[in-house]
Design an enzyme around this catalytic site. Structure first.
Site, PDB file in Angstrom:
ATOM      1  N   ALA A  19       0.841  -1.206   0.000  1.00 16.95           N
ATOM      2  CA  ALA A  19       0.000   0.000   0.000  1.00 16.95           C
ATOM      3  C   ALA A  19       0.879   1.259   0.000  1.00 16.95           C
ATOM      4  CB  ALA A  19      -0.891  -0.015   1.233  1.00 16.95           C
TER       5      ALA A  19
ATOM      6  N   CYS B 254      12.400   4.104   4.551  1.00 15.09           N
ATOM      7  CA  CYS B 254      12.489   5.565   4.424  1.00 15.09           C
ATOM      8  C   CYS B 254      13.058   6.163   5.707  1.00 15.09           C
ATOM      9  CB  CYS B 254      11.126   6.165   4.103  1.00 15.09           C
ATOM     10  SG  CYS B 254       9.837   5.738   5.274  1.00 15.09           S
TER      11      CYS B 254
END
Length: 669
Positions: A461, A583
């Site tokens: 997602a 990230c």
């Protein structure tokens, strides 16, 4: 019957048609008139010749002007040199004049000493006292007359200096001649005094008079010296004024380009002086930096003061031996810096301490400043429906200002500004592009999927990376898009329908248990959940919310997910590749996880084949990682102008799971 043809004879000679026509003949007047009329081309050539001649004449005039200007400049330079020589000669003559006067003073003092000695020797003679007194009075009168003549001559010389310099030196010569005559008269008087001596009492009075006379002479000479100094100062001022006038005349002669060049040079000199002064001020300020008190730390109201203090502390820490205070340690300065950085950039103490351990101080400031600014919007062209060139043309026609991201990708575009919202254009709704960060291209590029392969995206997602994989595969093979959160999967379904992806299976399982459900994938992409320390610009709440507990939770989850991803891959397949990405910037979530997987599974690191990015850490503070972690890549906002990211590429060699004993043996080695 007609005539017989004679074929036997040779038909030689010219036929009727082969005869050459003679030249036409015209009257004399017609040819002369026609020759005078010029054609169009002849007129053009004549014009060109005239223009060339005019240009040659103009060039010759310009050359003459240049020569004359050069000659004039040479003459001016010669005149300047002559003026300077004359002024130097004047100064030298004045210096000589002053030295000669000093010599005269010395001679007068010698004469007075001789008089004293002669008077002492001739005390016995008493008969000729009156004559000696008369001679002394004559001497005093002559000296006064000489004084007056000198003062008059000096005044006249000062007035006439600007008009005639030669007159001054002639007057000086006259003064010297008069003084020489006086010297001769005094010598003759001395000879007469040898015969006429005075008594002791009156001689003392005469000596007092001579002393006064000598003092008057000294004062007059000092006044003349002062006047000569004043004259020299006035001449220097005149020299400067003459120089300025000459400069102005030179400026008038210069071309406008040369004048502008001189102005620029003057401006540059002024700027350099100002810059040097600023540097000196900064250096003095830095050297004066003093450690603040508790009251100053608590009563801070201005952020500029904090920013200046941060810079000062970094300067002190860069050269700690020279700039530190004697009673202060490095830890005190680092604590002060951490406190100031936390207040200025609104980070919590834990995260700021982690960042200070990772980066050098200069680079830390750059990272913090870059994290405050959002990265530019980037879009990825969907190659299933369009090409980047066609997409760029369509968006430019809609008033979008864009450029390609760089040479490292052929799909991405940077959007600088747009008159229409990028999420509502007809091209977006038709599925021609996907709004996606530049850093999220990197894991898919490292994965390098091939057609007709079985690929798993474990944390898919909202579907940006999975749709990128499907576009590279060209809707062949099978793609599994998995995510634990079912609500986020709705976005994946919507994006896949819009982008035209057909070969995908969307599922919602816990990634840690996925190997128990299905295995045998050729490639697996794991974009693991993390603290988001590389995406502070998107989510500023990371600055204050994250603590050590959050990092520990993420680390344990990332380890389990990575081991599950490795187990999902079939080692016997041709590729058997796993890509791990986050990230986050912290090594606890990146290098530590990969190092753990290398010990737990039969896996090795491969080069990511990315053209840019900094190498991963092989050592971090007291910790040491596997040397192959150099092959991993790190991306920073202040270096690469994209979100902070980490990418590692692993290859599986066997499906066997290593025992704990083997792990301990490897640890000991």
């Amino acid at each position: 019957m007609g005539r017989k043809g004679k074929f036997d004879k040779d038909l030689s000679g010219r036929g009727r048609k082969a005869k050459k026509q003679s030249d036409p003949t015209f009257p004399k007047g017609i040819l002369g008139k026609e020759s005078n009329i010029l054609s169009h081309r002849q007129k053009q050539r004549a014009r060109k010749r005239l223009l060339k001649n005019q240009q040659l004449k103009e060039n010759a005039k310009k050359l003459l002007k240049k020569k004359t200007t050069v000659e004039e400049q040479q003459v001016q330079s010669k005149n300047r040199k002559d003026i300077l020589k004359q002024q130097k000669e004047k100064k030298e003559k004045k210096v000589k004049f002053v030295n000669e006067k000093r010599d005269e003073m010395v001679i007068q003092s010698d004469l007075s000493s001789k008089l004293k000695t002669k008077l002492k020797q001739n005390k016995k003679t008493k008969g000729k006292q009156k004559d000696i007194i008369k001679n002394v009075s004559k001497l005093s009168k002559k000296a006064k007359q000489n004084k007056k003549s000198k003062s008059m001559k000096t005044k006249t010389s000062i007035k006439n200096e600007s008009d005639d310099d030669n007159m001054l030196f002639n007057d000086d010569d006259d003064i010297e001649e008069d003084e020489d005559e006086q010297m001769d008269d005094e010598n003759t008087s001395e000879d007469e005094d040898d015969n006429q001596l005075v008594s002791a009492a009156k001689l003392k009075k005469n000596m007092k008079k001579t002393k006064k006379f000598m003092e008057d002479n000294i004062e007059s000479d000092s006044e003349e010296m002062v006047s000569s100094d004043e004259e020299e100062s006035t001449e220097d001022e005149q020299m400067r004024e003459d120089g300025k006038e000459n400069d102005k005349s030179d400026d008038d002669d210069l071309l406008p380009i040369e004048k502008a060049n001189e102005k620029l040079k003057k401006k540059k000199e002024k700027e350099q002086k100002l810059a040097e002064e600023e540097v000196e001020d900064m250096m003095t300020y830095q050297s004066v930096f003093s450690f603040p008190n508790d009251e100053e730390l608590t009563n801070v109201t201005n952020l500029k003061d904090i920013q200046q203090r941060i810079r000062d502390v970094i300067m002190v820490l860069s050269d700690f031996k020279k700039l530190r205070e004697k009673n202060r340690s490095r830890s005190e300065y680092t604590e002060l810096l951490r406190m100031d950085l936390c207040t200025y950039y609104s980070y919590n103490n834990f995260l700021m301490e982690k960042l200070m351990q990772m980066f050098p101080l200069d680079e830390l400031l750059e990272f913090l400043e870059a994290s405050e600014v959002q990265r530019p919007m980037t879009i990825r062209a969907n190659t299933l429906k369009t090409r980047r060139r066609d997409l760029a043309e369509a968006l430019i026609n809609r008033g979008v200002n864009l450029d390609p991201i760089g040479k490292w990708t052929k799909i991405g575009l940077v959007v600088y500004s747009s008159q229409v919202p990028m999420g509502a254009t007809p091209e977006y709704l038709a599925g021609h592009y996907m709004i996606q960060g530049a850093s999220s291209f990197l894991p898919v590029m490292a994965l390098d999927p091939k057609e007709n392969e079985r690929i798993l995206d474990m944390c898919a997602a909202p579907g940006g990376k999975a749709s990128h994989i499907a576009a590279i595969i060209k809707n062949t093979g099978t793609l599994f898009a998995n995510d634990l959160n079912k609500e986020r999967l709705k976005a994946v379904v919507g994006n896949f329908h819009r982008l035209g992806i057909v070969n995908c299976v969307i599922c919602s399982y816990d990634g840690r248990k996925f190997p128990t459900i299905i295995k045998g994938f050729d490639r697996v992409l794991l974009d693991a959940p993390c603290t988001g320390t590389g995406v502070v610009a998107k989510d500023p709440s990371v600055k204050a919310n994250k603590a050590e507990v959050d990092i520990q939770r993420c680390c344990t989850l990332q380890r389990e997910l990575l081991l599950a991803a490795i187990d999902c891959v079939n080692a016997r397949s041709e590729s058997a590749i796993i890509v791990y990405s986050t990230c986050s910037i912290l090594p606890e979530e990146n290098e530590w996880i990969i190092d753990y997987a290398l010990k737990k599974r039969d896996v090795k690191l491969l080069p990511t084949d990315l053209e840019f990015g900094t190498d991963g850490f092989t050592s971090y503070r007291q910790y040491r990682f596997h040397p192959s972690l150099k092959l991993t890549k790190r991306f920073y906002p202040h270096v690469h102008n994209m979100d902070g990211f980490f990418v590692a590429k692993l290859k599986k060699f066997s499906n066997n799971i290593l025992n704990q004993k083997n792990v301990k043996e490897e640890m000991s080695d």
